[in-house]
Design an enzyme around this catalytic site. Structure first.
Site, PDB file in Angstrom:
ATOM      1  N   SER A   1      68.607  79.539  43.029  1.00  0.00           N
ATOM      2  CA  SER A   1      68.231  78.113  43.067  1.00  0.00           C
ATOM      3  C   SER A   1      67.701  77.789  44.454  1.00  0.00           C
ATOM      4  O   SER A   1      68.083  78.443  45.436  1.00  0.00           O
ATOM      5  CB  SER A   1      69.475  77.267  42.788  1.00  0.00           C
ATOM      6  OG  SER A   1      69.210  75.898  43.063  1.00  0.00           O
TER       7      SER A   1
ATOM      8  N   TYR B   1      78.402  75.144  44.839  1.00  0.00           N
ATOM      9  CA  TYR B   1      77.260  75.635  44.047  1.00  0.00           C
ATOM     10  C   TYR B   1      76.177  76.193  44.974  1.00  0.00           C
ATOM     11  O   TYR B   1      75.688  77.308  44.769  1.00  0.00           O
ATOM     12  CB  TYR B   1      76.684  74.506  43.181  1.00  0.00           C
ATOM     13  CG  TYR B   1      75.456  74.929  42.424  1.00  0.00           C
ATOM     14  CD1 TYR B   1      75.555  75.803  41.337  1.00  0.00           C
ATOM     15  CD2 TYR B   1      74.181  74.495  42.805  1.00  0.00           C
ATOM     16  CE1 TYR B   1      74.420  76.218  40.648  1.00  0.00           C
ATOM     17  CE2 TYR B   1      73.043  74.902  42.119  1.00  0.00           C
ATOM     18  CZ  TYR B   1      73.166  75.756  41.038  1.00  0.00           C
ATOM     19  OH  TYR B   1      72.046  76.180  40.358  1.00  0.00           O
TER      20      TYR B   1
HETATM   21  N1  LIG Z   1      68.411  73.388  35.509  1.00  0.00           N
HETATM   22  C1  LIG Z   1      68.230  73.360  36.806  1.00  0.00           C
HETATM   23  O1  LIG Z   1      67.821  72.326  37.366  1.00  0.00           O
HETATM   24  C2  LIG Z   1      68.471  74.593  37.626  1.00  0.00           C
HETATM   25  C3  LIG Z   1      67.964  74.632  38.937  1.00  0.00           C
HETATM   26  C4  LIG Z   1      68.162  75.760  39.717  1.00  0.00           C
HETATM   27  C5  LIG Z   1      68.843  76.844  39.202  1.00  0.00           C
HETATM   28  N2  LIG Z   1      69.335  76.790  37.924  1.00  0.00           N
HETATM   29  C6  LIG Z   1      70.060  77.962  37.430  1.00  0.00           C
HETATM   30  O2  LIG Z   1      69.480  78.366  36.215  1.00  0.00           O
HETATM   31  C7  LIG Z   1      70.448  79.119  35.452  1.00  0.00           C
HETATM   32  C8  LIG Z   1      70.391  78.648  34.010  1.00  0.00           C
HETATM   33  O3  LIG Z   1      70.801  77.300  33.950  1.00  0.00           O
HETATM   34  P1  LIG Z   1      70.135  76.254  32.945  1.00  0.00           P
HETATM   35  O4  LIG Z   1      69.408  75.255  33.775  1.00  0.00           O
HETATM   36  O5  LIG Z   1      69.408  76.940  31.874  1.00  0.00           O
HETATM   37  O6  LIG Z   1      71.463  75.515  32.424  1.00  0.00           O
HETATM   38  P2  LIG Z   1      72.168  75.520  31.003  1.00  0.00           P
HETATM   39  O7  LIG Z   1      71.240  75.042  29.953  1.00  0.00           O
HETATM   40  O8  LIG Z   1      73.451  74.786  31.233  1.00  0.00           O
HETATM   41  O9  LIG Z   1      72.469  77.062  30.725  1.00  0.00           O
HETATM   42  C9  LIG Z   1      73.562  77.748  31.282  1.00  0.00           C
HETATM   43  C10 LIG Z   1      73.823  78.988  30.454  1.00  0.00           C
HETATM   44  O10 LIG Z   1      74.922  79.693  31.050  1.00  0.00           O
HETATM   45  C11 LIG Z   1      75.833  80.040  30.018  1.00  0.00           C
HETATM   46  N3  LIG Z   1      77.188  80.093  30.515  1.00  0.00           N
HETATM   47  C12 LIG Z   1      77.901  79.102  31.128  1.00  0.00           C
HETATM   48  N4  LIG Z   1      79.155  79.519  31.375  1.00  0.00           N
HETATM   49  C13 LIG Z   1      79.248  80.792  30.883  1.00  0.00           C
HETATM   50  C14 LIG Z   1      80.296  81.746  30.815  1.00  0.00           C
HETATM   51  N5  LIG Z   1      81.522  81.480  31.294  1.00  0.00           N
HETATM   52  N6  LIG Z   1      80.050  82.946  30.232  1.00  0.00           N
HETATM   53  C15 LIG Z   1      78.818  83.214  29.726  1.00  0.00           C
HETATM   54  N7  LIG Z   1      77.775  82.363  29.772  1.00  0.00           N
HETATM   55  C16 LIG Z   1      77.999  81.157  30.341  1.00  0.00           C
HETATM   56  C17 LIG Z   1      75.702  78.929  28.974  1.00  0.00           C
HETATM   57  O11 LIG Z   1      76.069  79.425  27.693  1.00  0.00           O
HETATM   58  P3  LIG Z   1      77.445  79.123  26.929  1.00  0.00           P
HETATM   59  O12 LIG Z   1      77.867  77.735  27.290  1.00  0.00           O
HETATM   60  O13 LIG Z   1      77.074  79.288  25.497  1.00  0.00           O
HETATM   61  O14 LIG Z   1      78.379  80.180  27.398  1.00  0.00           O
HETATM   62  C18 LIG Z   1      74.209  78.662  29.019  1.00  0.00           C
HETATM   63  O15 LIG Z   1      73.526  79.515  28.144  1.00  0.00           O
HETATM   64  C19 LIG Z   1      71.787  78.885  36.164  1.00  0.00           C
HETATM   65  O16 LIG Z   1      72.108  80.048  36.908  1.00  0.00           O
HETATM   66  C20 LIG Z   1      71.520  77.722  37.097  1.00  0.00           C
HETATM   67  O17 LIG Z   1      72.342  77.754  38.235  1.00  0.00           O
HETATM   68  C21 LIG Z   1      69.158  75.703  37.136  1.00  0.00           C
END
Ligand SMILES: NC(=O)c1ccc[n+]([C@@H]2O[C@H](COP(=O)([O-])OP(=O)(O)OC[C@H]3O[C@@H](n4cnc5c(N)ncnc54)[C@H](OP(=O)(O)O)[C@@H]3O)[C@@H](O)[C@H]2O)c1
Length: 270
Positions: free
Chosen positions: A144, A157
Site C-alpha cells: 500500500s 496498518y
Molecule cells: N482497498 C484499498 O483502498 C487498498 C489500498 C491499498 C492496499 N490495499 C490492500 O489490498 C489488499 C486487498 O484488499 P481489498 O482492497 O481487496 O479489500 P477486501 O475487499 O476487504 O479484500 C480482502 C481479502 O482478504 C481476505 N482475508 C481477510 N482476512 C483473511 C484471513 N484471515 N484469511 C484469509 N483471507 C483473509 C478476505 O477474504 P475473506 O473475508 O473471505 O477471508 C478478502 O478476500 C489488502 O492487502 C489491502 O491491504 C487495499
C-alpha cells in the site's frame, strides 16, 4: 500478457476486491487458478462464473483463515498432494484498522499483523523453494502507499505495509538472479470492502479518504492491471494511478521533518 500464459497462480484474499479482480484478469491467460480465503461460498461463486466463461481453466478453491499457521501449512501440503506447482503467487489478503492506537482492539491488531505480515511471509517461505526448483516464477505482494509513510490513525496498518514493501524489495534483489521476480503493488484508495472492514464499530466511515483525495482513487480493475503489467515487466514496485505515483515520488524526496509536520496537521483534524 504473454508472461502469464499457462501459469498456475495462487491468489490469497480472492473472495472480494482486488483478489477477485486478479482472478478475473488472469482467467483468460492462466492454465490454473487457486483461490484462497475464508468465505468459501464467495470463492465457489467466483470459480463457477469464471469456469462458465473460460471452460479450459482449471480453478481450485481452498478455504483458509490465513492468520492460522496450521491452515497455511495445510494449504502447502494440499498443493503438494494435488501436484499444483504454483509459479505465480499473489499475496493479496490483507486487513486494515482505522482509529487511535490506544483504543484499538488487540485481537484485531494481532489479526492484522498475523495476516499482513506473518501469513504473507510464511506462505512465500512455504512456496519459494518449489518455485526455485522449477525455475521461472513470480511473486506479487499487495502492499500500500500507506507503507511509504507512518500514518497516524492507521499506525499498525501502515507499519505492516512498510514491512511488505521492504521485504518485497529485498527478495526482488535476492531472487531475481535465480529466475523469480518479486513485485510490491502499492495502491492508494481503491473502492473495495477494505474501508468498511477497517472502520471500527460506531466510528466515522474511513472511506472518507475517497472524498479527501478523489484524484488518487483508482478502480480495482486499474490497480490490478497496473500490478500485472509491473510483474510482466519485472518491476520491483508499482503505484497504480499516474497522479498518485507522481505525488508519492515527490513526497519521498521531501525531508522527513516536513512530512512529519504534514502528518501531524492531518492527525489533529481526526
Ligand atoms: N482497498 C484499498 O483502498 C487498498 C489500498 C491499498 C492496499 N490495499 C490492500 O489490498 C489488499 C486487498 O484488499 P481489498 O482492497 O481487496 O479489500 P477486501 O475487499 O476487504 O479484500 C480482502 C481479502 O482478504 C481476505 N482475508 C481477510 N482476512 C483473511 C484471513 N484471515 N484469511 C484469509 N483471507 C483473509 C478476505 O477474504 P475473506 O473475508 O473471505 O477471508 C478478502 O478476500 C489488502 O492487502 C489491502 O491491504 C487495499
Amino acid at each position: 500478457m504473454k508472461f502469464f500464459e499457462g501459469c498456475t497462480a495462487l491468489i490469497t484474499g480472492a473472495s472480494s476486491g482486488l483478489g477477485a479482480e486478479f482472478a478475473r484478469q488472469l482467467a483468460p491467460l492462466a492454465s490454473r487458478l487457486v483461490l484462497v480465503a475464508r468465505r468459501k461460498d464467495l470463492l465457489e461463486e467466483l470459480a463457477s462464473t469464471l469456469r462458465s466463461i473460460h471452460p479450459q481453466l482449471d480453478i481450485r478453491v481452498f478455504e483458509a483463515d490465513l492468520t492460522r499457521s496450521d491452515r497455511r501449512q495445510a494449504l502447502a501440503d494440499w498443493l503438494a498432494n494435488e501436484k499444483l506447482d504454483i509459479n505465480f503467487l499473489i499475496n493479496n489478503a490483507g486487513l486494515g484498522d482505522h482509529g487511535h492506537f490506544e483504543s484499538s482492539d488487540w485481537t484485531r491488531v494481532q489479526e492484522m499483523i498475523d495476516l499482513n505480515i506473518t501469513a504473507l511471509t510464511h506462505l512465500t517461505h512455504l512456496l519459494v523453494g518449489g518455485m526455485l526448483v522449477r525455475g521461472r516464477a513470480a511473486i506479487l505482494n499487495v502492499s500500500s502507499v500507506a507503507g511509504f509513510f507512518p500514518l497516524p490513525n492507521m499506525a499498525v496498518y501502515s507499519a505492516t505495509k512498510a514491512y511488505v514493501t521492504s521485504l518485497s524489495e529485498a527478495l526482488a534483489i535476492e531472487l531475481r538472479p535465480r529466475g523469480i521476480t518479486v513485485t510490491a503493488l502499492c495502491p492508494g484508495p481503491v473502492p473495495t470492502e477494505f474501508f468498511d472492514i477497517a472502520t471500527r464499530p460506531g466510528e466515522e466511515d474511513s472511506s472518507s479518504h475517497f472524498e479527501t483525495f478523489p484524484a488518487f482513487v483508482v478502480s480495482a480493475a486499474e490497480a490490478v492491471r497496473d500490478g500485472l503489467r509491473a510483474v510482466a515487466n519485472d518491476r520491483a514496485r508499482i503505484i497504480p494511478g499516474p497522479l498518485l505515483a507522481a505525488a508519492v515520488t515527490m513526497a519521498l524526496v521531501i525531508p522527513f521533518c516536513i512530512v512529519r509536520r504534514i502528518l501531524t496537521a492531518k492527525a489533529a483534524s481526526f
